[in-house]
Design a protein around this motif. Sequence first.
Motif, PDB file in Angstrom:
ATOM      1  N   GLU A  26      26.082 -35.692   6.327  1.00  0.00           N
ATOM      2  CA  GLU A  26      26.673 -34.421   5.762  1.00  0.00           C
ATOM      3  C   GLU A  26      27.696 -34.730   4.786  1.00  0.00           C
ATOM      4  O   GLU A  26      28.502 -35.375   4.947  1.00  0.00           O
ATOM      5  CB  GLU A  26      27.011 -33.212   6.681  1.00  0.00           C
ATOM      6  N   ASP A  27      27.728 -34.014   3.611  1.00  0.00           N
ATOM      7  CA  ASP A  27      28.759 -33.898   2.713  1.00  0.00           C
ATOM      8  C   ASP A  27      29.227 -32.575   2.220  1.00  0.00           C
ATOM      9  O   ASP A  27      28.397 -31.662   2.450  1.00  0.00           O
ATOM     10  CB  ASP A  27      28.550 -35.069   1.873  1.00  0.00           C
ATOM     11  N   ILE A  28      30.112 -32.696   1.301  1.00  0.00           N
ATOM     12  CA  ILE A  28      30.705 -31.384   0.661  1.00  0.00           C
ATOM     13  C   ILE A  28      30.293 -31.352  -0.561  1.00  0.00           C
ATOM     14  O   ILE A  28      30.164 -32.311  -1.606  1.00  0.00           O
ATOM     15  CB  ILE A  28      32.055 -31.336   0.977  1.00  0.00           C
ATOM     16  N   THR A  29      29.572 -29.997  -0.979  1.00  0.00           N
ATOM     17  CA  THR A  29      29.143 -29.728  -2.268  1.00  0.00           C
ATOM     18  C   THR A  29      29.949 -28.915  -3.097  1.00  0.00           C
ATOM     19  O   THR A  29      30.075 -28.786  -4.412  1.00  0.00           O
ATOM     20  CB  THR A  29      27.707 -29.234  -2.249  1.00  0.00           C
ATOM     21  N   ASN A  30      30.751 -28.118  -2.519  1.00  0.00           N
ATOM     22  CA  ASN A  30      31.729 -27.312  -3.202  1.00  0.00           C
ATOM     23  C   ASN A  30      33.031 -26.865  -2.515  1.00  0.00           C
ATOM     24  O   ASN A  30      32.773 -26.891  -1.044  1.00  0.00           O
ATOM     25  CB  ASN A  30      30.907 -26.015  -3.602  1.00  0.00           C
ATOM     26  N   LEU A  31      34.078 -26.713  -3.044  1.00  0.00           N
ATOM     27  CA  LEU A  31      35.319 -26.157  -2.450  1.00  0.00           C
ATOM     28  C   LEU A  31      35.906 -25.058  -3.266  1.00  0.00           C
ATOM     29  O   LEU A  31      36.134 -25.248  -4.458  1.00  0.00           O
ATOM     30  CB  LEU A  31      36.270 -27.699  -2.550  1.00  0.00           C
ATOM     31  N   GLU A  32      36.134 -23.873  -2.665  1.00  0.00           N
ATOM     32  CA  GLU A  32      36.622 -22.834  -3.075  1.00  0.00           C
ATOM     33  C   GLU A  32      37.903 -22.294  -2.412  1.00  0.00           C
ATOM     34  O   GLU A  32      37.767 -21.987  -1.436  1.00  0.00           O
ATOM     35  CB  GLU A  32      35.573 -21.827  -3.554  1.00  0.00           C
ATOM     36  N   GLN A  33      39.111 -22.269  -3.000  1.00  0.00           N
ATOM     37  CA  GLN A  33      40.394 -21.932  -2.364  1.00  0.00           C
ATOM     38  C   GLN A  33      40.359 -20.493  -2.617  1.00  0.00           C
ATOM     39  O   GLN A  33      40.390 -19.784  -3.598  1.00  0.00           O
ATOM     40  CB  GLN A  33      41.412 -22.773  -2.927  1.00  0.00           C
ATOM     41  N   SER A  34      40.704 -19.902  -1.460  1.00  0.00           N
ATOM     42  CA  SER A  34      41.099 -18.412  -1.505  1.00  0.00           C
ATOM     43  C   SER A  34      42.688 -18.298  -1.076  1.00  0.00           C
ATOM     44  O   SER A  34      43.243 -19.270  -0.791  1.00  0.00           O
ATOM     45  CB  SER A  34      40.302 -17.597  -0.537  1.00  0.00           C
ATOM     46  N   GLU A  35      43.197 -17.074  -0.869  1.00  0.00           N
ATOM     47  CA  GLU A  35      44.439 -17.094  -0.587  1.00  0.00           C
ATOM     48  C   GLU A  35      44.920 -17.497   0.849  1.00  0.00           C
ATOM     49  O   GLU A  35      45.837 -17.883   1.137  1.00  0.00           O
ATOM     50  CB  GLU A  35      45.095 -15.615  -0.713  1.00  0.00           C
ATOM     51  N   ASN A  36      43.754 -17.519   1.913  1.00  0.00           N
ATOM     52  CA  ASN A  36      44.120 -17.721   3.254  1.00  0.00           C
ATOM     53  C   ASN A  36      43.270 -18.779   3.721  1.00  0.00           C
ATOM     54  O   ASN A  36      43.495 -19.443   4.911  1.00  0.00           O
ATOM     55  CB  ASN A  36      43.675 -16.412   3.948  1.00  0.00           C
ATOM     56  N   ALA A  37      42.369 -19.597   2.847  1.00  0.00           N
ATOM     57  CA  ALA A  37      41.700 -20.411   3.277  1.00  0.00           C
ATOM     58  C   ALA A  37      40.965 -21.405   2.247  1.00  0.00           C
ATOM     59  O   ALA A  37      40.993 -20.950   0.913  1.00  0.00           O
ATOM     60  CB  ALA A  37      40.420 -19.830   4.361  1.00  0.00           C
ATOM     61  N   VAL A  38      40.118 -22.564   2.739  1.00  0.00           N
ATOM     62  CA  VAL A  38      39.241 -22.941   1.626  1.00  0.00           C
ATOM     63  C   VAL A  38      37.675 -22.837   2.394  1.00  0.00           C
ATOM     64  O   VAL A  38      37.483 -23.120   3.408  1.00  0.00           O
ATOM     65  CB  VAL A  38      39.513 -24.550   1.700  1.00  0.00           C
ATOM     66  N   ILE A  39      37.117 -22.234   1.213  1.00  0.00           N
ATOM     67  CA  ILE A  39      35.600 -22.298   1.719  1.00  0.00           C
ATOM     68  C   ILE A  39      34.991 -23.605   1.279  1.00  0.00           C
ATOM     69  O   ILE A  39      34.826 -23.651   0.116  1.00  0.00           O
ATOM     70  CB  ILE A  39      35.048 -21.050   0.639  1.00  0.00           C
ATOM     71  N   VAL A  40      34.178 -24.041   2.155  1.00  0.00           N
ATOM     72  CA  VAL A  40      33.491 -25.175   1.977  1.00  0.00           C
ATOM     73  C   VAL A  40      31.945 -25.142   2.096  1.00  0.00           C
ATOM     74  O   VAL A  40      31.561 -24.483   3.141  1.00  0.00           O
ATOM     75  CB  VAL A  40      34.087 -26.213   3.010  1.00  0.00           C
ATOM     76  N   THR A  41      31.540 -25.360   1.160  1.00  0.00           N
ATOM     77  CA  THR A  41      30.085 -25.447   1.249  1.00  0.00           C
ATOM     78  C   THR A  41      29.386 -26.734   1.445  1.00  0.00           C
ATOM     79  O   THR A  41      29.972 -27.926   0.716  1.00  0.00           O
ATOM     80  CB  THR A  41      29.383 -24.970  -0.106  1.00  0.00           C
ATOM     81  N   PHE A  42      28.349 -27.081   2.487  1.00  0.00           N
ATOM     82  CA  PHE A  42      27.972 -28.333   2.656  1.00  0.00           C
ATOM     83  C   PHE A  42      26.513 -28.532   2.126  1.00  0.00           C
ATOM     84  O   PHE A  42      26.074 -27.531   1.673  1.00  0.00           O
ATOM     85  CB  PHE A  42      27.806 -28.540   4.203  1.00  0.00           C
ATOM     86  N   ARG A  43      26.208 -29.652   1.882  1.00  0.00           N
ATOM     87  CA  ARG A  43      24.921 -30.144   1.429  1.00  0.00           C
ATOM     88  C   ARG A  43      23.713 -29.278   2.049  1.00  0.00           C
ATOM     89  O   ARG A  43      22.798 -29.100   1.417  1.00  0.00           O
ATOM     90  CB  ARG A  43      24.693 -31.640   1.558  1.00  0.00           C
ATOM     91  N   ASN A  44      23.720 -28.859   3.294  1.00  0.00           N
ATOM     92  CA  ASN A  44      22.720 -28.138   4.004  1.00  0.00           C
ATOM     93  C   ASN A  44      22.643 -26.766   3.794  1.00  0.00           C
ATOM     94  O   ASN A  44      21.977 -25.905   4.070  1.00  0.00           O
ATOM     95  CB  ASN A  44      22.720 -28.349   5.315  1.00  0.00           C
ATOM     96  N   GLY A  45      23.792 -26.249   2.848  1.00  0.00           N
ATOM     97  CA  GLY A  45      23.641 -24.939   2.157  1.00  0.00           C
ATOM     98  C   GLY A  45      24.781 -23.861   3.041  1.00  0.00           C
ATOM     99  O   GLY A  45      24.776 -23.038   2.689  1.00  0.00           O
ATOM    100  N   THR A  46      25.107 -24.365   3.973  1.00  0.00           N
ATOM    101  CA  THR A  46      26.026 -23.646   4.872  1.00  0.00           C
ATOM    102  C   THR A  46      27.491 -23.725   4.508  1.00  0.00           C
ATOM    103  O   THR A  46      27.826 -24.624   3.596  1.00  0.00           O
ATOM    104  CB  THR A  46      25.939 -23.983   6.424  1.00  0.00           C
ATOM    105  N   SER A  47      28.418 -22.595   4.757  1.00  0.00           N
ATOM    106  CA  SER A  47      29.515 -22.654   4.398  1.00  0.00           C
ATOM    107  C   SER A  47      30.543 -22.315   5.564  1.00  0.00           C
ATOM    108  O   SER A  47      30.013 -21.537   6.441  1.00  0.00           O
ATOM    109  CB  SER A  47      29.674 -21.642   3.381  1.00  0.00           C
ATOM    110  N   ARG A  48      31.804 -22.841   5.393  1.00  0.00           N
ATOM    111  CA  ARG A  48      32.607 -22.621   6.439  1.00  0.00           C
ATOM    112  C   ARG A  48      34.002 -22.364   5.820  1.00  0.00           C
ATOM    113  O   ARG A  48      34.264 -22.996   4.734  1.00  0.00           O
ATOM    114  CB  ARG A  48      32.628 -23.648   7.620  1.00  0.00           C
ATOM    115  N   HIS A  49      34.865 -21.778   6.628  1.00  0.00           N
ATOM    116  CA  HIS A  49      36.269 -21.467   6.336  1.00  0.00           C
ATOM    117  C   HIS A  49      37.076 -22.413   7.035  1.00  0.00           C
ATOM    118  O   HIS A  49      36.969 -22.744   8.206  1.00  0.00           O
ATOM    119  CB  HIS A  49      36.838 -20.005   6.415  1.00  0.00           C
TER     120      HIS A  49
END
Length: 325
Positions: free
Chosen positions: A126-149
């Motif tokens: 698995e790898d990371i396709t997108n990283l989005e920083q918010s005030e309280n976390a980093v929203i990570v999107t993976f190649r399989n389409g799921t996202s986690r904080h």
Amino acid sequence: MDNKSVLISGAGIAGTTLAYWLKKFGFAPTIVEQAPKLREGGYAIDFWGAGFDVAEKMGIVPDLPQADVGISEVSFVDANNKRKGGMNYIQLKEMMKGRALTLLRSDLAKVIYHHLEKDIEVIFNEDITNLEQSENAVIVTFRNGTSRHFDLVVGADGLHSNVRSLVFGKELQFENYYGYYTASFTVETGVSAGTSFLTYNVPGKQAAVYSLNEQKAATFFIFSSPEKLSYDYPDIEKQKAILSNQFKDAGWKCAELLSKMDAAPDFYFDVVSQIRMKNWSKGRISLVGDACDCPSLLSGQGSTLAMVGAYILAGELNEANGNYN
């Protein structure tokens, strides 16, 4: 403690070392690795100095000698495989009072990995396709389409870091090309070097072979190129063609070694470059190891500095109680 959940991209030496220390300090690390399992093969490294000190603190040193390649001498040979000179590795290690080993990069990472606490989450293939920083976390999107904080993200994913590209921009702006390419792969029985690291040199080229055990040997190639070569980095067949073209008529054992290249399960080919960056972090996202401070293969200190950098990063986060600012 603040910011406890940390996603680490890369299960190599830097990534596993960072996970070990973060867990020890009370964080909750997760490792994501692009490969389907721990990587095999790779070239041999001299492991000593500050990296050895970190390994001692981790309690992994007793497991390292069994992974030692056991090289007794670096032997310089001519086209007829006749020894022309050498350097005694046994005496060198004695001078280091046993605090020096010769290991495959993958074997060192494997030892560290097996010392990780069992509840550390490791996600392979698995790898990371997108990283989005918010005030309280980093929203990570993976190649399989799921996202986690996650609270923090660390790119420990090497010279061609995916995290660095996503957060800091294209690799070219940070790369200092040193004018060389290198390759390595393992071969089965039929090529023996005894306990020596046999190395053959012609202008602009070096080829070497060393035995890993009675059934297997490893190769190492390096050649100069004034300009960077044009090819798609993931194109292994193109990489093999470049290597073959460089060494097929070089003499010594080169043609024999190249004939075994296609059967190798761990072919490696890459540029020899150094990454130079003014800043290694941006908000909640940071880099460690070759992803940000690659000293290049020519230094022989990449693995050592990766372990030291990971140890220091984890220690600083611990001292700051998780405050990354």
